[in-house]
Design a protein around this motif. Sequence first.
Motif, PDB file in Angstrom:
ATOM      1  N   ARG A 422       0.808  -1.218   0.000  1.00  0.00           N
ATOM      2  CA  ARG A 422       0.000   0.000   0.000  1.00  0.00           C
ATOM      3  C   ARG A 422       0.846   1.275   0.000  1.00  0.00           C
ATOM      4  O   ARG A 422       0.619   2.173  -0.834  1.00  0.00           O
ATOM      5  CB  ARG A 422      -0.956  -0.020   1.203  1.00  0.00           C
ATOM      6  N   ASP A 426       0.770   4.070  -3.051  1.00  0.00           N
ATOM      7  CA  ASP A 426       0.472   5.469  -2.742  1.00  0.00           C
ATOM      8  C   ASP A 426       1.600   6.379  -3.223  1.00  0.00           C
ATOM      9  O   ASP A 426       1.361   7.423  -3.852  1.00  0.00           O
ATOM     10  CB  ASP A 426       0.289   5.659  -1.228  1.00  0.00           C
ATOM     11  N   THR A 429       1.714   6.593  -7.057  1.00  0.00           N
ATOM     12  CA  THR A 429       0.651   7.450  -7.591  1.00  0.00           C
ATOM     13  C   THR A 429       0.993   8.921  -7.403  1.00  0.00           C
ATOM     14  O   THR A 429       0.813   9.741  -8.314  1.00  0.00           O
ATOM     15  CB  THR A 429      -0.675   7.131  -6.899  1.00  0.00           C
ATOM     16  N   SER A 430       1.505   9.257  -6.235  1.00  0.00           N
ATOM     17  CA  SER A 430       1.862  10.653  -5.955  1.00  0.00           C
ATOM     18  C   SER A 430       2.967  11.139  -6.894  1.00  0.00           C
ATOM     19  O   SER A 430       2.861  12.227  -7.482  1.00  0.00           O
ATOM     20  CB  SER A 430       2.318  10.780  -4.508  1.00  0.00           C
ATOM     21  N   CYS A 481      -7.614  -1.679  -2.501  1.00  0.00           N
ATOM     22  CA  CYS A 481      -6.936  -0.873  -3.514  1.00  0.00           C
ATOM     23  C   CYS A 481      -7.933  -0.312  -4.502  1.00  0.00           C
ATOM     24  O   CYS A 481      -7.846   0.844  -4.906  1.00  0.00           O
ATOM     25  CB  CYS A 481      -5.909  -1.719  -4.263  1.00  0.00           C
ATOM     26  N   ILE A 484      -9.850   2.518  -2.946  1.00  0.00           N
ATOM     27  CA  ILE A 484      -9.019   3.717  -2.926  1.00  0.00           C
ATOM     28  C   ILE A 484      -8.946   4.325  -4.319  1.00  0.00           C
ATOM     29  O   ILE A 484      -9.016   5.535  -4.488  1.00  0.00           O
ATOM     30  CB  ILE A 484      -7.608   3.386  -2.401  1.00  0.00           C
ATOM     31  N   GLU A 489      -7.118   7.868  -5.692  1.00  0.00           N
ATOM     32  CA  GLU A 489      -5.807   7.925  -5.079  1.00  0.00           C
ATOM     33  C   GLU A 489      -4.769   7.053  -5.785  1.00  0.00           C
ATOM     34  O   GLU A 489      -3.615   7.406  -5.834  1.00  0.00           O
ATOM     35  CB  GLU A 489      -5.907   7.525  -3.598  1.00  0.00           C
ATOM     36  N   ILE A 490      -5.168   5.870  -6.257  1.00  0.00           N
ATOM     37  CA  ILE A 490      -4.237   5.023  -6.998  1.00  0.00           C
ATOM     38  C   ILE A 490      -4.918   4.520  -8.253  1.00  0.00           C
ATOM     39  O   ILE A 490      -6.136   4.640  -8.404  1.00  0.00           O
ATOM     40  CB  ILE A 490      -3.710   3.843  -6.154  1.00  0.00           C
TER      41      ILE A 490
END
Length: 507
Positions: A422, A426, A429-430, A481, A484, A489-490
Amino acid sequence: MNQAVAMQHLAEQICRVTLWDRGEVSAAAKNLLRSIQQPPYSIQADTVCCYSLSRCHSGSSSHDGYASSSDGGGTPTPTSSNGRQLHYPSHAHMDPGPVRLILPGSLAQLEDIICNCQVVFGPDYKQVLLQAFSANSHAWSRFFCEPDIPLVLRGRTVDPSEHTEELTTMLKINTQVLCLMKHQLCEQSRSFEELKIGYFAQFAKCPIKELLEIAVCLSEAVWPPTRIPPMLLACEALKDVLPLIEKLPSSESGDCLSNILHNMREAFRRLMDHTKHHIESNMKTHQDDIIHPMTCFLICSVRSLRSHRNLVQSTLAPGDDSNSFGHLLHDVITCWKSGLTEYANIYHADVQQRCIFLLNNRDHFNRKTDGLLNELLSDWQIVEQYDNEFKLLLIKRYTDEACAPAKSCLNRSCWWWWGSQRPSLDAFTSKFNETFDSQRTWKVPDVALRQDLRDSIEECILSDYTRCLENCSSSGLFCSCLQIDSAGEIYTTENLQTTVQSLFEGC
């Protein structure tokens, strides 16, 4: 009758001879002009270069003056310059019409004068006649100054590089008219051909001299690099008329014609050298264009040179040495490539942006000159191979730089430990969003290059990212996932692919 009186009588007879029909001479010149202006011999320009996002084709900053494309696909947008001629018809395709330049009965009058002279002066009659013709040369030249006879050249009072169309058109028309006059004078009656040529040499002495002066003036002109098409038009016209001028009776044409050819070659070498300096100096100016104006300038220059391939390769820069056309053009292209790299290093500190700029310009040039350079450069296959390898290196460098921050988050040690999946997703993705959100306005106009970049990004990150998601699935985290992901977020694998395939649209 003593000789002095006989000479005076002969001169008076010669002065009274009116040989040429002004109306027919004028009609011949107008018909020849019409041959130049009308298809199919007035081949139109086909030098489409750049798409509308680049300012280099706009009226305020164009380096070439040619029509441009609105979509990058090669369809020309009609402009006032879209009809520029790339070629003039050769003299073989210029039709003066069914004109009879000699007035009825006048040629018989001239032949009677020659016969009488032969009786009066005996064996020396030819020399006497030629002297009499020479004495009347100035008076005869007034024929060419009449308003209805468009045979007056004033090349010494204008800049040939700025009045190319006017001078080359007049040069071609006047040469044709004079050749036609000489031909009809000798062919209508074969009697006394040598003396008729002597007569014509004095009758047309002034316009023939002016033709040579115009030819020399055009050959000696210094052409700026933005005037490549007019320079080639002028040289093409000179190449066409010089054999005709050589056939006109003139005591000045011998060395003059060989000097003209030498001047043309020197002028072309200077032009190619000036073109390199033009690219170097203008490359240093900051531009916001995706395609640098000098790239467009070079494309239009190559197309102009290609349209005159036989002229530049066989006449202006023949051979295989350093002054041959292939070497000269190769130096210009090398100069442009070096200038692009220098410009990118100065104005694009970001490595990724630098790679995209170089890819856009080099690929645009190669695409727009596809099929042209292989006819102009003997070693084009080697150059093409190097360009393809350099393109792949630029794509790889861009991909490595752009994807490295996000890809580094997919730590290989985390693939086997479900608890670390996870945070890795995250972080990926950021970093991915941070990198590519800042590049959403970047545009790659060429569809094929755009797809190559997208595929390279996918190849770099997609397998590792998919492996991470699969580990999430095997560890029971896949559902969370997806939840999210629905919050933005992803990414799922499919959404990541969709995002990558939307890059470089310039939106």
